[in-house]
Design a protein around this motif. Structure first.
Motif, PDB file in Angstrom:
ATOM      1  N   GLU A 229      19.535   5.060  20.351  1.00 16.75           N
ATOM      2  CA  GLU A 229      18.205   5.356  20.887  1.00 16.75           C
ATOM      3  C   GLU A 229      18.139   5.153  22.400  1.00 16.75           C
ATOM      4  O   GLU A 229      17.511   5.935  23.114  1.00 16.75           O
ATOM      5  N   VAL A 230      18.776   4.094  22.898  1.00 15.61           N
ATOM      6  CA  VAL A 230      18.752   3.835  24.345  1.00 15.61           C
ATOM      7  C   VAL A 230      19.503   4.935  25.083  1.00 15.61           C
ATOM      8  O   VAL A 230      19.063   5.406  26.141  1.00 15.61           O
ATOM      9  N   GLU A 231      20.625   5.348  24.526  1.00  6.81           N
ATOM     10  CA  GLU A 231      21.399   6.421  25.154  1.00  6.81           C
ATOM     11  C   GLU A 231      20.580   7.710  25.215  1.00  6.81           C
ATOM     12  O   GLU A 231      20.548   8.399  26.250  1.00  6.81           O
ATOM     13  N   ALA A 232      19.887   8.025  24.114  1.00  6.88           N
ATOM     14  CA  ALA A 232      19.052   9.222  24.086  1.00  6.88           C
ATOM     15  C   ALA A 232      17.874   9.105  25.060  1.00  6.88           C
ATOM     16  O   ALA A 232      17.511  10.072  25.744  1.00  6.88           O
ATOM     17  N   ALA A 233      17.300   7.915  25.147  1.00  2.40           N
ATOM     18  CA  ALA A 233      16.170   7.703  26.058  1.00  2.40           C
ATOM     19  C   ALA A 233      16.605   7.850  27.512  1.00  2.40           C
ATOM     20  O   ALA A 233      15.893   8.435  28.334  1.00  2.40           O
ATOM     21  N   ALA A 234      17.791   7.321  27.840  1.00  6.15           N
ATOM     22  CA  ALA A 234      18.295   7.448  29.210  1.00  6.15           C
ATOM     23  C   ALA A 234      18.550   8.911  29.555  1.00  6.15           C
ATOM     24  O   ALA A 234      18.230   9.368  30.664  1.00  6.15           O
ATOM     25  N   HIS A 235      19.096   9.634  28.611  1.00  4.60           N
ATOM     26  CA  HIS A 235      19.360  11.064  28.828  1.00  4.60           C
ATOM     27  C   HIS A 235      18.046  11.819  29.030  1.00  4.60           C
ATOM     28  O   HIS A 235      17.941  12.697  29.907  1.00  4.60           O
ATOM     29  N   LYS A 236      17.038  11.452  28.249  1.00  6.94           N
ATOM     30  CA  LYS A 236      15.736  12.110  28.373  1.00  6.94           C
ATOM     31  C   LYS A 236      15.113  11.832  29.742  1.00  6.94           C
ATOM     32  O   LYS A 236      14.402  12.674  30.300  1.00  6.94           O
ATOM     33  N   ALA A 237      15.395  10.641  30.296  1.00  9.34           N
ATOM     34  CA  ALA A 237      14.867  10.285  31.618  1.00  9.34           C
ATOM     35  C   ALA A 237      15.666  10.916  32.742  1.00  9.34           C
ATOM     36  O   ALA A 237      15.347  10.715  33.918  1.00  9.34           O
TER      37      ALA A 237
END
Length: 716
Positions: A229-237
């Protein structure tokens, strides 16, 4: 086969305790089962902030029957004239057997009475009931607390127990003063997402039942969810993040149902040093920073927090966390600007108000000692004036940032901020770099200082600490090392090895201890001897553990109660490292085996002579007129030819020259011992005997330039 579930429900546990408790149970519970002759297929340990649980599968319904031999009284006390005494009858009665079942066997302490008993296995439910309190009370941790009116100690108050053997509640009780907690099948779900009680039908349903109540009990699964989830959130940002292992472990143990939430802060804060922002995020707020990419480490004005609340309210969660980090970064900005308002050197007087150690004065006093020791090292290395001046400047400023506002608020930034402030004050780049790097390494496997200036200041800092603390008699004992002196000594050795610094540690210790002893009225010789022994222990440990040198080869280069080798090791750390590495190399490639017998046989016999171990030159020592066999002359000529190789090996630390030369003369030595022209070393004529022992002693001495071959174990 049975399945057992034990869940200990608590108030929110500290993340550090939870991680340690899981590791302890994973180790101790299988051991306790094995001690009861209970085998199991798996022992899975789970944990969240509100619970610690173990799920054991594949348990038998009861222990296997077993035979046990019980020792009784001494035979002479149990039987008199072949008849049993009260001691024998009492022992038989206590064990529930007839006198005829007793037997007499010899032991180390004489003959004793024994009896073999068949012991029926107990039901597994009965055993588990006895074991569970040990599992709970046996957990170790920092700052365990008492609660209620009982004496029980645990990290946080225990609120419920679940104990199921398959689908049956195992009746167990935990008593703490007047409070009694009785086991049930009722657990608790997530505080927010599923506040209702949760009934667990049977032990095997535990993981899924809690998952349906918004609790992921498996920490490995939670860590994987967080990572994804953190990896996906960073990518989204629009960027990426770094998964700091300690941060990931801590966050995993802080949540039961993780969800990643992206927050933001004002871009103006990006003017702060990256280290300040990441320190605030990672250490203080437990956030994951967002970088444009992990290579450049350029930050974006975003962060990712792992929430334990309702994922549908992530916007509200983000706003709350943004408010907190904005305040922290505003503080950081204020401290940074205030610190930059004056040059780094101006902080030095304030160091006089900071105590290093009560008996050793202030940090400013320590800085003065570091400057002096750095000068000793520079003089040893015969450095150019310009380089020495950089080292002196770095030594003077290396602790100045400790009294800055930023480091006072964020102690983890010591050195890092010193480098920033030094550069802003116009200091040399190498001086500024040394302020941060002189703290390296901070632990095993850490990066080492990269420049000569930072290496020497780092050595000076640690040598001062070692001499000063040893001088107060605060020497590490056992596992106790409050001043991290072992780590400091390891750093001195590793920095020297990595940078190939030709320092004479023995001389440095003599100089520094003399200064300390003069000021504090101590005996310099006693202090130097204690430090020398301490460093030799660390050299031994590092050679074995980090350089992977066999223990006997380490003994060979450090000597076994041999002052020549111990002094040599402290005088030249590079030499002792190179000799150990080379010995390991020739053991691995088989060269050592080819010369081992030749050198060792010579060494054993040479011990019966009186030749000085420093003697290498045969020409003025050996009396050639006493030769009786051609093998003696060949041996002598070979020794003459060996001298240049040995001298060059000593000068260049190229010990291959020495070993190659010894290998070349090995057949000559073999003929001296065992060939057709062999000799009797211990000749009746004392002059001939001495002459031959000198030949062997010379070979031993040449080999000793590399190591004490007598300490090497053949075919290890």
């Amino acid at each position: 086969m049975a399945v057992f579930l034990l869940e200990v429900g608590t108030e929110e546990l500290p993340a550090s305790f939870l991680g340690d408790a899981i590791l302890q149970w994973r180790s101790r519970i299988p051991q306790s089962l094995e001690a009861q002759s209970l085998t199991s297929a798996t022992v899975e340990v789970y944990g969240t902030p509100r619970r610690l649980a173990v799920l054991i599968t594949g348990l038998p319904s009861q222990q296997p029957d077993r035979e046990e031999e019980i020792k009784g009284p001494p035979a002479q006390a149990a039987f008199k004239d072949g008849k049993p005494t009260p001691a024998a009858t009492g022992f038989a009665k206590k064990q529930g057997v007839d006198i005829a079942a007793l037997s007499i066997r010899p032991t180390d302490k004489g003959d004793f009475v024994f009896v073999k008993k068949s012991i029926a296995g107990r039901p597994v439910a009965e055993i588990l009931t006895e074991l569970f309190p040990q599992w709970i009370s046996g957990l170790e941790g920092k700052r365990l607390m008492r609660w209620g009116d009982g004496d029980m100690r645990f990290s946080r108050p225990i609120r419920w127990l679940v104990a199921l053997l398959d689908n049956v509640v195992l009746p167990i009780e935990l008593v703490n003063g007047h409070q009694k907690i009785t086991s049930d099948r009722i657990s608790r779900g997530h505080r927010v997402l599923h506040p209702q009680p949760v009934s667990i039908p049977q032990a095997t349903d535990y993981v899924n039942t809690l998952r349906n109540a918004a609790v992921i009990v498996d920490p490995t699964e939670r860590a994987e969810i967080i990572h994804t989830e953190v990896e996906a959130a960073a990518h989204k940002a629009g960027g990426s993040t770094v998964f700091y292992p300690d941060l990931l472990a801590e966050v995993t143990n802080l949540v039961e149902y993780p969800s990643a939430v992206v927050g933001k802060f004002e871009p103006e804060f990006l003017q702060l040093p990256t280290e300040v922002i990441t320190e605030v995020m990672v250490t203080h707020q437990r956030y994951f920073p967002v970088f444009t990419d992990t290579q450049s480490k350029e930050l974006l004005p975003n962060f990712i927090t792992v929430a334990n609340g309702d994922p549908h309210k992530s916007d509200i969660i983000a706003v709350g966390n943004e408010r907190v980090i904005r305040a922290r970064l505003a503080d950081g900005k204020f401290f940074y600007q205030a610190d930059l308002a004056k040059p780094l050197e101006s902080y030095l007087p304030q160091l006089e108000k900071v105590t290093f150690q009560e008996e050793l004065g202030s940090v400013r006093d320590k800085v003065d000692r570091i400057v002096t020791i750095a000068n000793y090292i520079s003089s040893q290395l015969q450095l150019e004036v310009q380089q020495s001046q950089k080292i002196q400047r770095a030594a003077l400023l290396c602790k100045a940032d400790l009294v800055s506002q930023m480091v006072y608020e964020f102690p983890e930034l010591q050195g890092i901020m010193g480098e920033k402030y030094a550069l802003a004050s116009g200091e040399d780049v190498e001086v500024a770099n040394a302020i941060v790097e002189h703290y390296l390494p901070t632990g095993a496997g850490d990066t080492l200082p990269t420049t000569l200036t930072s290496q020497i200041v780092g050595l000076a800092d640690r040598l001062d600490t070692l001499v000063s603390i040893f001088g107060l008699g605060l020497i590490p004992t056992g596992s106790s090392d409050p001043f991290a002196l072992r780590r400091a000594a390891n750093a001195v050795i590793n920095i020297t090895w990595a940078a190939n610094l030709p320092i004479n540690l023995a001389n440095l210790l003599t100089q520094i201890t003399a200064d300390f002893a003069a000021k504090y009225h101590k005996d310099p010789q006693t202090l130097t001897a204690a430090l020398a022994e301490f460093f030799l222990q660390r050299i031994r440990t590092l050679l074995q553990d980090e350089k992977q040198i066999d223990y006997d080869l380490v003994n060979a280069v450090l000597g076994e109660n041999d002052p020549e080798y111990t002094e040599r090791a402290l005088q030249d750390l590079l030499d002792v490292r190179d000799r150990a590495l080379y010995l390991q190399q020739i053991r691995n490639d088989g060269t050592l085996d080819k010369i081992y017998e030749t050198v060792n046989r010579s060494t054993r016999l040479a011990a019966q002579g009186d030749l000085d171990q420093q003697q290498l030159e045969p020409t003025n020592l050996i009396q050639t007129q006493l030769f009786q066999k051609s093998s003696e002359e060949s041996f002598y000529n070979a020794l003459v030819e060996l001298v240049p190789s040995t001298q060059k090996a000593k000068e260049t630390r190229n010990y291959q020259l020495l070993i190659a030369a010894i290998a070349e003369i090995a057949p000559t030595v073999a003929r001296f011992f065992d060939g057709e022209d062999s000799v009797l070393v211990m000749d009746p004529n004392p002059d001939i005997k001495r002459n031959r022992l000198y030949l062997l002693g010379l070979l031993r001495n040449h080999a000793r330039v590399l190591a004490d071959f007598g300490a090497i174990v053949k075919n290890l």
